[in-house]
Every structure is written in C-alpha cells, then in structure tokens.
Design an enzyme around this catalytic site. Structure first.
Site, PDB file in Angstrom:
ATOM      1  N   GLY A  71       0.980  -1.102   0.130  1.00  0.00           N
ATOM      2  CA  GLY A  71       0.062   0.000   0.185  1.00  0.00           C
ATOM      3  C   GLY A  71       0.814   1.119   0.032  1.00  0.00           C
ATOM      4  O   GLY A  71       1.657   1.366   0.686  1.00  0.00           O
ATOM      5  N   ALA A  95       0.359  -5.744  12.618  1.00  0.00           N
ATOM      6  CA  ALA A  95       0.204  -4.366  12.704  1.00  0.00           C
ATOM      7  C   ALA A  95       1.353  -3.640  12.353  1.00  0.00           C
ATOM      8  O   ALA A  95       2.096  -2.793  13.138  1.00  0.00           O
ATOM      9  CB  ALA A  95      -0.114  -3.816  14.268  1.00  0.00           C
ATOM     10  N   ILE A  96       1.743  -3.865  10.928  1.00  0.00           N
ATOM     11  CA  ILE A  96       2.720  -3.124  10.348  1.00  0.00           C
ATOM     12  C   ILE A  96       2.458  -1.310  10.370  1.00  0.00           C
ATOM     13  O   ILE A  96       3.457  -0.847  10.479  1.00  0.00           O
ATOM     14  CB  ILE A  96       2.886  -3.702   9.014  1.00  0.00           C
ATOM     15  CG1 ILE A  96       3.309  -5.062   8.743  1.00  0.00           C
ATOM     16  CG2 ILE A  96       4.328  -3.006   8.100  1.00  0.00           C
ATOM     17  CD1 ILE A  96       4.329  -5.854   9.489  1.00  0.00           C
ATOM     18  N   GLY A  97       1.294  -1.043  10.389  1.00  0.00           N
ATOM     19  CA  GLY A  97       1.298   0.367  10.426  1.00  0.00           C
ATOM     20  C   GLY A  97       1.287   0.999   8.977  1.00  0.00           C
ATOM     21  O   GLY A  97       1.767   2.162   8.828  1.00  0.00           O
ATOM     22  N   CYS A 155      -8.446   2.225   5.990  1.00  0.00           N
ATOM     23  CA  CYS A 155      -7.832   3.115   6.961  1.00  0.00           C
ATOM     24  C   CYS A 155      -8.654   4.094   7.713  1.00  0.00           C
ATOM     25  O   CYS A 155      -9.719   4.490   7.091  1.00  0.00           O
ATOM     26  CB  CYS A 155      -6.816   3.807   5.896  1.00  0.00           C
ATOM     27  SG  CYS A 155      -6.378   2.970   4.666  1.00  0.00           S
ATOM     28  N   GLY A 242      -4.423 -15.062   6.959  1.00  0.00           N
ATOM     29  CA  GLY A 242      -3.917 -16.799   6.802  1.00  0.00           C
ATOM     30  C   GLY A 242      -5.265 -17.597   6.800  1.00  0.00           C
ATOM     31  O   GLY A 242      -6.471 -17.020   6.902  1.00  0.00           O
ATOM     32  N   GLY A 268      -7.904 -14.288   1.110  1.00  0.00           N
ATOM     33  CA  GLY A 268      -8.212 -14.749   2.516  1.00  0.00           C
ATOM     34  C   GLY A 268      -7.818 -16.406   2.761  1.00  0.00           C
ATOM     35  O   GLY A 268      -8.590 -16.990   2.341  1.00  0.00           O
TER      36      GLY A 268
HETATM   37  C1  LIG Z   1       1.917  -8.071   6.683  1.00  0.00           C
HETATM   38  C2  LIG Z   1       0.858  -7.765   5.968  1.00  0.00           C
HETATM   39  C3  LIG Z   1       0.610  -6.484   5.570  1.00  0.00           C
HETATM   40  C4  LIG Z   1      -0.396  -6.251   4.630  1.00  0.00           C
HETATM   41  N1  LIG Z   1      -0.533  -4.873   4.085  1.00  0.00           N
HETATM   42  C5  LIG Z   1      -1.399  -4.275   3.471  1.00  0.00           C
HETATM   43  C6  LIG Z   1      -1.568  -3.157   2.624  1.00  0.00           C
HETATM   44  O1  LIG Z   1      -0.524  -2.634   2.457  1.00  0.00           O
HETATM   45  N2  LIG Z   1      -2.672  -2.793   1.818  1.00  0.00           N
HETATM   46  C7  LIG Z   1      -3.748  -3.749   2.137  1.00  0.00           C
HETATM   47  O2  LIG Z   1      -4.846  -3.116   1.321  1.00  0.00           O
HETATM   48  N3  LIG Z   1      -3.671  -4.984   2.509  1.00  0.00           N
HETATM   49  C8  LIG Z   1      -2.882  -5.402   3.306  1.00  0.00           C
HETATM   50  N4  LIG Z   1      -2.879  -6.419   3.838  1.00  0.00           N
HETATM   51  C9  LIG Z   1      -3.935  -7.554   3.679  1.00  0.00           C
HETATM   52  C10 LIG Z   1      -3.511  -8.710   2.683  1.00  0.00           C
HETATM   53  O3  LIG Z   1      -3.353  -7.882   1.310  1.00  0.00           O
HETATM   54  C11 LIG Z   1      -4.876  -9.541   2.658  1.00  0.00           C
HETATM   55  O4  LIG Z   1      -6.219  -8.873   2.299  1.00  0.00           O
HETATM   56  C12 LIG Z   1      -5.035 -10.221   3.975  1.00  0.00           C
HETATM   57  O5  LIG Z   1      -3.575 -10.582   4.478  1.00  0.00           O
HETATM   58  C13 LIG Z   1      -5.901 -11.523   3.550  1.00  0.00           C
HETATM   59  O6  LIG Z   1      -5.241 -12.272   2.869  1.00  0.00           O
HETATM   60  P1  LIG Z   1      -4.303 -13.755   3.292  1.00  0.00           P
HETATM   61  O7  LIG Z   1      -5.209 -14.461   4.335  1.00  0.00           O
HETATM   62  O8  LIG Z   1      -4.022 -14.601   2.351  1.00  0.00           O
HETATM   63  O9  LIG Z   1      -2.932 -12.964   3.983  1.00  0.00           O
HETATM   64  C14 LIG Z   1      -1.430  -7.025   4.459  1.00  0.00           C
HETATM   65  C15 LIG Z   1      -1.476  -8.375   5.266  1.00  0.00           C
HETATM   66  C16 LIG Z   1      -0.160  -8.782   5.784  1.00  0.00           C
HETATM   67  C17 LIG Z   1      -0.201 -10.062   6.642  1.00  0.00           C
END
Ligand SMILES: Cc1cc2nc3c(=O)[nH]c(=O)nc-3n(C[C@H](O)[C@H](O)[C@H](O)COP(=O)(O)O)c2cc1C
Length: 331
Positions: A71, A95-97, A155, A242, A268
């Site tokens: 992002g 909670a990368i922020g 956000c 996850g 997801g």
């Molecule tokens: C470490 C981390 C950073 C993420 N950063 C963003 C981001 O910058 N923008 C965003 O829309 N989603 C962000 N997500 C959400 C993922 O794109 C995704 O929607 C979410 O993790 C669910 O998919 P998954 O279960 O396959 O991880 C982040 C997820 C994780 C784990």
C-alpha cells in the site's frame, strides 16, 4: 492431457500464438477484471509481496496473473513500533502500520523495475482523507506501467475522527468517486470484513464507479501473553490473516458475488489450488495470495499449476467456465 496441449506445452512460444488465434485449445486460465486482462487469476496480495523485486529470485514473476504492491500513501510512513507480527492458530496478526516509501519515491524508485515485468502491476493506495486518495491517484495516473489501482479503504479517516472509510458506506462511496474522477485506470476497491453487512459496502462502491471489488482485508484481532499480561503486539490490536480467516472470506465473497455485477477478487487464507478453486466456484473471477507468501514464496506459482491440472482432470477448457458454478440446490 489433450494431444494439442502436449504439443503446446513443449513449445511455449507456439502456445502464446495459439492462444491468440484459438482462445480455448488448452486449459485457458485467462480472466478479465473489467478492462484488466490477466493471463491467469492468481495475484499476490498487497503487503505480502513487497514491491515484487524482493521475490525475483524465489518466484518466476512472469508466471503470476498479477502483482499488487505494498500500500502506497501520499507521504512515506515509518509504520508502527515492534513487535508488529504475531503467529496465531492457523494464521498471523500484523500491525505493520502501512509502512511504505510514499507515492513519489514509489514512482521514481520502484516503477522502473516493475514496468519491465510482463505481469500486470496493480498499485494499492491508502489515504488519511478523501483528498489524499485523490492526489495519490492523480500522481499514479501519469506514471507509465500501472495496470490498475486497488483502493485500500480499511484506513481511518483522520478528518472524520478516525472512523475507517471501509466501515461506512457513504465514506467508501466518497473515496471511490473521488479516485474515479482522478484517474482513468481500472479501479478495484478492497473491502474490509470488519462490518455487519459487506454486501452494503460492495453495492455502495459499485454505485460510486468501482470497476471491481477485492475482499477481504484482515479481520481485527488481538493476542495477549498471560505471563507478562501484555498484548503481544505493541499496537495492541492488529489484522488477522491466513488460513484461519478463509471460511469467513469465502462466505463474504459468495454473498458479494451474488449481489453485485462487478468482478469480485477473492482474498483470505488462500494457500493451495483447492483453496483458490473454492473462491472461484463461489463467484470470484480472480484470487490473491497473501500470508502464504511468507512461508512458501512459490505458493502463487504452485496454485497456477494446480488450476491447470484441475481443469485438465475435469475436462474443462476455460477457467472462466467454472467461475460461480457452485451448486447449492439439489442439482
Ligand atoms: C503483513 C501484512 C501487510 C499487509 N499490508 C496491506 C496493505 O498495505 N494494503 C492492503 O490493502 N492490504 C494489506 N494486507 C492485507 C492482505 O493484502 C490480505 O488482504 C489479507 O492478509 C488476507 O489475505 P491472506 O489471508 O491471504 O493473507 C496486509 C497483510 C499482511 C499479512
């Protein structure tokens, strides 16, 4: 495998030619997300694949359907203090922020590499106000090599007391309309699952001019260490992702796919081709792989291979023919 398929498999160049001339000889994995054409439906999710270059030695980037980059905000963001990641049962909390380099450094520092890839690059954007979203979109509109924008509406709106854009339909619509006015790029709006009715949110952004919706972003959660009696994340709460969230994501994708006429991108807990197929059958036109990239960087590539095998086994020529074919009645 069909005879033509064997021949074409041995000669990938011929395969491309043949695909252009005769679209459905092979198991054809191509999908269309509005005006965005993908060679296959498997993309990597924002925030889990950096700016793609980090993965170039681990993954054949040209085999992916699409790459969604981390992002991007108007100004660089340092992110939250550590610990920012905690493992949970079948998933993780983060909670990368929204740490990122900011839109200007993204365009000058990251796009020169990204625009050389044959895989469409989608830029995920985030803002603290409607005006910020618009400004980022305007800047990216002029940058060469971007296939689409994905709007992260999970956000907080700092001007409106920190309520997330993604939880109030009118605010989600406002952001979508503003970004729509700022760019001609295809717009994917990424929905938050932290709402009572995700269908209301999907309809709001559809009416506001989105070309597609992607879902879900992370579910808000927390974790506590009973010995220290402290939260395991410095930010106290974080986003759960996850395999643990897959059933919730699948349910939401299924509901949204029935309610809107926009293409839906499922996200997801997708780790295997079987997971991806569940989302496609539920009505998703494409999928994104997120958390799996952290423990198996080749997950997305393996899913592409697995989808090909599935179509061959099922005697299906085109992946699009299986989208939304979930059977729920007595048929
Ligand atoms: C470490 C981390 C950073 C993420 N950063 C963003 C981001 O910058 N923008 C965003 O829309 N989603 C962000 N997500 C959400 C993922 O794109 C995704 O929607 C979410 O993790 C669910 O998919 P998954 O279960 O396959 O991880 C982040 C997820 C994780 C784990």
């Amino acid at each position: 495998m069909k005879e033509e398929a064997v021949l074409l498999e041995k000669n990938p160049e011929k395969k491309v030619e043949a695909r252009e001339a005769v679209p459905c000889i092979m198991p054809d994995l191509r999908v269309q997300i509005g005006s965005l054409a993908l060679r296959n439906p498997v993309m990597t999710a924002s925030g889990t694949f950096g700016y793609a270059r980090e993965f170039e030695n681990l993954v054949n980037l040209d085999r992916l359907g699409g790459i969604i980059v981390k992002g991007i905000s108007l100004h660089p963001k340092p992110g939250n203090p550590p610990p920012r990641i905690v493992e949970t049962a079948c998933g993780m909390l983060n909670a990368i922020g929204l740490e990122n380099v900011g839109v200007d450094r993204f365009i000058t520092g990251k796009m020169p590499y990204l625009r050389k890839l044959t895989t469409p690059v989608v830029v995920n954007i985030l803002g603290d106000s409607v005006e910020e979203y618009s400004e980022i979109a305007r800047k990216l509109d002029g940058a060469e090599g971007i296939a689409a924008l994905e709007i992260n509406i999970s956000c907080p709106n700092v001007k409106k007391g920190g309520v997330a854009f993604g939880t109030v339909p009118e605010m989600a619509a406002k952001v979508t309309e503003a970004v729509r006015r700022s760019t001609t790029l295809p717009l994917i709006v990424k929905l938050s699952p932290n709402v009572t009715d995700i269908v209301v949110m999907a309809r709001a952004v559809e009416d506001a001019g989105a070309d597609a919706v992607s879902l879900i972003n992370t579910l808000i959660g927390m974790s506590i260490d009973p010995i220290t009696r402290r939260p395991r994340l410095a930010n106290v709460i974080g986003g759960l992702s996850g395999p643990a969230i897959k059933p919730v994501a699948l349910r939401m994708v299924w509901q949204v796919a029935q309610a809107v006429s926009l293409p839906v991108i499922g996200i997801g807990g997708i780790t295997t081709a079987a997971d991806a197929l569940e989302f496609l059958l539920a009505g998703a036109s494409a999928v994104q792989v997120g958390t799996a990239n952290f423990y198996d960087p080749s997950a997305a590539e393996s899913i592409v291979q697995g989808l090909t095998s599935y179509l061959q086994e099922q005697g299906e020529d085109c992946l699009v023919d299986i989208i939304g074919t979930l059977k729920t009645g007595t048929d």
